[in-house]
Design a protein around this motif. Structure first.
Motif, PDB file in Angstrom:
ATOM      1  N   ALA A   4       0.810  -1.214   0.000  1.00 40.80           N
ATOM      2  CA  ALA A   4       0.000   0.000   0.000  1.00 40.80           C
ATOM      3  C   ALA A   4       0.842   1.263   0.000  1.00 40.80           C
ATOM      4  CB  ALA A   4      -0.916  -0.002   1.216  1.00 40.80           C
ATOM      5  N   GLU A   5       0.359   2.246  -0.735  1.00 42.67           N
ATOM      6  CA  GLU A   5       0.870   3.600  -0.616  1.00 42.67           C
ATOM      7  C   GLU A   5      -0.091   4.319   0.325  1.00 42.67           C
ATOM      8  OE1 GLU A   5       1.610   5.617  -4.282  1.00 42.67           O
ATOM      9  OE2 GLU A   5       2.477   3.835  -5.197  1.00 42.67           O
ATOM     10  N   TYR A   6       0.457   5.121   1.215  1.00 45.94           N
ATOM     11  CA  TYR A   6      -0.391   5.791   2.202  1.00 45.94           C
ATOM     12  C   TYR A   6       0.284   7.063   2.677  1.00 45.94           C
ATOM     13  CZ  TYR A   6       2.885   4.049   5.684  1.00 45.94           C
ATOM     14  OH  TYR A   6       4.023   3.788   6.399  1.00 45.94           O
ATOM     15  N   GLU A   7      -0.478   7.887   3.377  1.00 49.27           N
ATOM     16  CA  GLU A   7       0.065   9.044   4.074  1.00 49.27           C
ATOM     17  C   GLU A   7      -0.672   9.178   5.401  1.00 49.27           C
ATOM     18  OE1 GLU A   7      -1.222  13.053   2.573  1.00 49.27           O
ATOM     19  OE2 GLU A   7      -1.929  11.851   0.883  1.00 49.27           O
ATOM     20  N   VAL A  13      -4.596   7.201   8.870  1.00 45.45           N
ATOM     21  CA  VAL A  13      -3.979   6.616   7.673  1.00 45.45           C
ATOM     22  C   VAL A  13      -4.898   6.863   6.474  1.00 45.45           C
ATOM     23  CG1 VAL A  13      -3.148   4.500   6.591  1.00 45.45           C
ATOM     24  CG2 VAL A  13      -2.823   4.854   9.049  1.00 45.45           C
ATOM     25  N   SER A  15      -5.320   6.081   2.517  1.00 47.04           N
ATOM     26  CA  SER A  15      -4.831   5.205   1.459  1.00 47.04           C
ATOM     27  C   SER A  15      -5.998   4.675   0.639  1.00 47.04           C
ATOM     28  CB  SER A  15      -4.065   4.024   2.050  1.00 47.04           C
ATOM     29  OG  SER A  15      -3.694   3.119   1.043  1.00 47.04           O
ATOM     30  N   SER A  16      -5.777   4.543  -0.650  1.00 43.13           N
ATOM     31  CA  SER A  16      -6.806   3.937  -1.497  1.00 43.13           C
ATOM     32  C   SER A  16      -6.798   2.418  -1.364  1.00 43.13           C
ATOM     33  CB  SER A  16      -6.595   4.339  -2.961  1.00 43.13           C
ATOM     34  OG  SER A  16      -5.347   3.863  -3.421  1.00 43.13           O
ATOM     35  N   GLU A  17      -5.822   1.864  -0.634  1.00 44.43           N
ATOM     36  CA  GLU A  17      -5.712   0.413  -0.457  1.00 44.43           C
ATOM     37  C   GLU A  17      -6.480  -0.097   0.760  1.00 44.43           C
ATOM     38  OE1 GLU A  17      -4.143  -0.339  -3.089  1.00 44.43           O
ATOM     39  OE2 GLU A  17      -2.655   1.190  -3.332  1.00 44.43           O
ATOM     40  N   LEU A  18      -7.066   0.787   1.569  1.00 43.35           N
ATOM     41  CA  LEU A  18      -7.793   0.326   2.754  1.00 43.35           C
ATOM     42  C   LEU A  18      -8.999  -0.499   2.322  1.00 43.35           C
ATOM     43  CD1 LEU A  18      -7.548   3.512   4.944  1.00 43.35           C
ATOM     44  CD2 LEU A  18      -6.540   1.288   5.431  1.00 43.35           C
ATOM     45  N   PHE A  56       1.405  -2.250   4.813  1.00 42.76           N
ATOM     46  CA  PHE A  56       1.677  -0.823   4.877  1.00 42.76           C
ATOM     47  C   PHE A  56       3.104  -0.665   5.397  1.00 42.76           C
ATOM     48  CE2 PHE A  56      -2.827  -1.227   4.831  1.00 42.76           C
ATOM     49  CZ  PHE A  56      -3.308  -0.100   4.184  1.00 42.76           C
TER      50      PHE A  56
END
Length: 72
Positions: A4-7, A13, A15-18, A56
């Motif tokens: 995942a890419e996250y900030e 958190v 992220s579009s991966e959640l 992550f």
């Protein structure tokens, strides 16, 4: 496994991966080591089997929002 890419924004958190879970799915959240660093691993389970894993990298603190049931 999805990396995942996250900030982090104010400890949350982003992220579009959640994951958004469908009915009958569950998650397990745990710490793991990924490429030599402590990370967060989310495993999505369906029918007792791991359907998907999302890591992550480097994430060891923060609030992780997860939708429990996808509205259809």
């Amino acid at each position: 496994m999805v990396v995942a890419e996250y900030e982090l924004k104010s400890g949350l958190v982003i992220s579009s991966e959640l994951p958004i879970l469908d009915e009958g799915e569950s998650i397990t959240i745990k710490r793991c080591f990924y490429q030599g660093q402590s990370s967060l691993l989310i495993a999505i389970e369906c029918d007792g089997r791991v359907a998907e894993e999302i890591v992550f990298p480097g994430l060891i603190a923060g609030r992780v929002p997860v939708e429990l049931i996808q509205q259809q």
